[in-house]
Enzyme design. Structure first.
Site, PDB file in Angstrom:
ATOM      1  N   THR A  98      31.035  48.800  35.047  1.00  0.00           N
ATOM      2  CA  THR A  98      30.415  50.012  34.454  1.00  0.00           C
ATOM      3  C   THR A  98      30.240  51.006  35.545  1.00  0.00           C
ATOM      4  O   THR A  98      30.025  50.743  36.761  1.00  0.00           O
ATOM      5  CB  THR A  98      29.171  49.633  33.753  1.00  0.00           C
ATOM      6  OG1 THR A  98      28.615  50.902  33.379  1.00  0.00           O
ATOM      7  CG2 THR A  98      28.298  49.139  34.599  1.00  0.00           C
ATOM      8  N   ASP A  99      30.434  52.436  34.929  1.00  0.00           N
ATOM      9  CA  ASP A  99      29.900  53.407  36.179  1.00  0.00           C
ATOM     10  C   ASP A  99      28.353  53.311  36.282  1.00  0.00           C
ATOM     11  O   ASP A  99      27.935  53.963  37.307  1.00  0.00           O
ATOM     12  CB  ASP A  99      30.096  54.884  35.303  1.00  0.00           C
ATOM     13  CG  ASP A  99      29.208  55.012  33.862  1.00  0.00           C
ATOM     14  OD1 ASP A  99      29.666  54.200  33.114  1.00  0.00           O
ATOM     15  OD2 ASP A  99      28.389  55.842  33.877  1.00  0.00           O
ATOM     16  N   TYR A 131      20.475  47.269  33.469  1.00  0.00           N
ATOM     17  CA  TYR A 131      21.798  46.958  32.941  1.00  0.00           C
ATOM     18  C   TYR A 131      22.637  47.222  33.990  1.00  0.00           C
ATOM     19  O   TYR A 131      23.466  46.558  34.620  1.00  0.00           O
ATOM     20  CB  TYR A 131      22.133  48.068  31.850  1.00  0.00           C
ATOM     21  CG  TYR A 131      23.473  48.107  31.647  1.00  0.00           C
ATOM     22  CD1 TYR A 131      24.097  46.877  30.978  1.00  0.00           C
ATOM     23  CD2 TYR A 131      24.123  49.006  31.921  1.00  0.00           C
ATOM     24  CE1 TYR A 131      25.436  46.850  30.799  1.00  0.00           C
ATOM     25  CE2 TYR A 131      25.697  49.147  31.668  1.00  0.00           C
ATOM     26  CZ  TYR A 131      26.228  47.939  31.061  1.00  0.00           C
ATOM     27  OH  TYR A 131      27.654  48.039  30.917  1.00  0.00           O
ATOM     28  N   ALA A 172      29.743  40.873  27.828  1.00  0.00           N
ATOM     29  CA  ALA A 172      28.560  41.354  28.566  1.00  0.00           C
ATOM     30  C   ALA A 172      27.212  41.706  27.638  1.00  0.00           C
ATOM     31  O   ALA A 172      27.469  41.940  26.513  1.00  0.00           O
ATOM     32  CB  ALA A 172      29.035  42.944  29.063  1.00  0.00           C
ATOM     33  N   ILE A 227      28.742  31.553  27.936  1.00  0.00           N
ATOM     34  CA  ILE A 227      29.087  31.822  29.291  1.00  0.00           C
ATOM     35  C   ILE A 227      28.012  31.610  30.260  1.00  0.00           C
ATOM     36  O   ILE A 227      28.272  31.350  31.467  1.00  0.00           O
ATOM     37  CB  ILE A 227      29.886  33.166  29.733  1.00  0.00           C
ATOM     38  CG1 ILE A 227      28.921  34.399  29.469  1.00  0.00           C
ATOM     39  CG2 ILE A 227      31.105  33.227  28.619  1.00  0.00           C
ATOM     40  CD1 ILE A 227      29.541  35.542  29.771  1.00  0.00           C
TER      41      ILE A 227
END
Length: 290
Positions: A100-101, A124, A59, A36
């Protein structure tokens, strides 16, 4: 209906493929079959297949390793997401992108809403936030689904790690001052498919950012305790190891972790009728995790 799924061998991706099998035409890709980060490859694939929905489950998720591999983390989590969103926009498809959190700083005292300020504290989280921004800019028909503490029968995750350590150790320490909600990957996949079906059938055009995670909220220590209790009850573990509560400071890691990873999931319930998943139900058959 046609779905392009990236990261098809990951925790959520594999569940998406399994749940969509026989219900829709699927092009399931992995990093080996579709890079990707390669814009030409992405656009060629999307133009040839012409999906109604692109679900980006690919991811870079090695949180600690990302601190020393920031270029790779951003290439996958930002640039890859951007390429997919741009290609989706060109053919008028919708893109569903998992986030994501970790986009939050984790210093809040209450569950985070979609509108709360973002302030990632590690590479991240920064790369995932950059991906969110890229998707939003490239394709108006987007759903960004933030989730947390993902686990599944396959892949690397906390449940499998605890079962492995529980079988080989008499005692272990688990962090007790970080709080969040474990989320079963199968429930994330089901939520994404539900949203996709609403979009495809034109029952909803409520695009934007959403939170989806499990319930109830717990600490990592609480989660481990429940895993061991269930594993012992199901004869997966012969005995329960002594579980010591430790602090984040007791277990230093290259990347800082948020103390508060709790997500408020009211918006997804209001707009799509999707309830939070009870992560405890996903622990009722732990033999599939070992």
């Amino acid at each position: 209906m046609k779905y392009l799924i990236t990261g098809a061998n990951g925790q959520v991706g594999s569940q998406l493929v399994a749940q969509l099998q026989g219900k829709a035409k699927i092009l399931a890709t992995t990093s080996q079959t579709l890079d990707i980060t390669n814009k030409h490859a992405v656009w060629q694939t999307v133009r040839d297949f012409r999906p109604n929905i692109i679900i980006n489950a690919a991811a870079y998720t090695a949180v600690d390793k990302a601190e020393s591999e920031s270029d790779l983390a951003f290439a996958i989590n930002e640039l890859g997401a951007k390429h997919l969103a741009q290609a989706a926009n060109e053919i008028r498809a919708a893109i569903l992108h998992i986030s994501t959190d970790y986009v939050f700083d984790g210093k809040g005292e209450t569950p985070y809403r979609e509108t709360d300020p973002v302030a990632p504290q590690n590479v991240y989280g920064k790369s995932k936030l950059a991906g969110e921004i890229a998707v939003q800019a490239a394709c108006p028909r987007h759903i960004i689904l933030r989730t947390a503490w993902v686990f599944n029968e396959h892949g690397n995750n906390f449940v499998k790690t605890m079962l492995r350590l529980g079988a080989s150790r008499d005692s272990l320490g688990v962090v007790a001052d970080q709080f969040g909600a474990p989320t079963y990957a199968g429930d994330i996949a089901a939520a994404l498919i539900h949203i996709a079906e609403k979009i495809i059938s034109k029952q909803s055009n409520q695009f934007g950012v959403y939170h989806f995670s499990g319930s109830p909220y717990v600490s990592w220590h609480d989660f481990a305790s429940e895993i061991f209790a269930q594993a012992h009850a199901q004869n997966v573990l012969a005995q329960i190891p002594v579980l010591n509560a430790i602090t984040t400071a007791d277990y230093p890691t290259p990347a800082s972790r948020p103390a508060n990873s709790r997500l408020d999931c009211g918006k997804i319930q209001a707009n799509f009728g999707i309830e939070t998943s009870d992560w405890r139900k996903a622990l009722l058959d732990l033999k599939d995790y070992v």
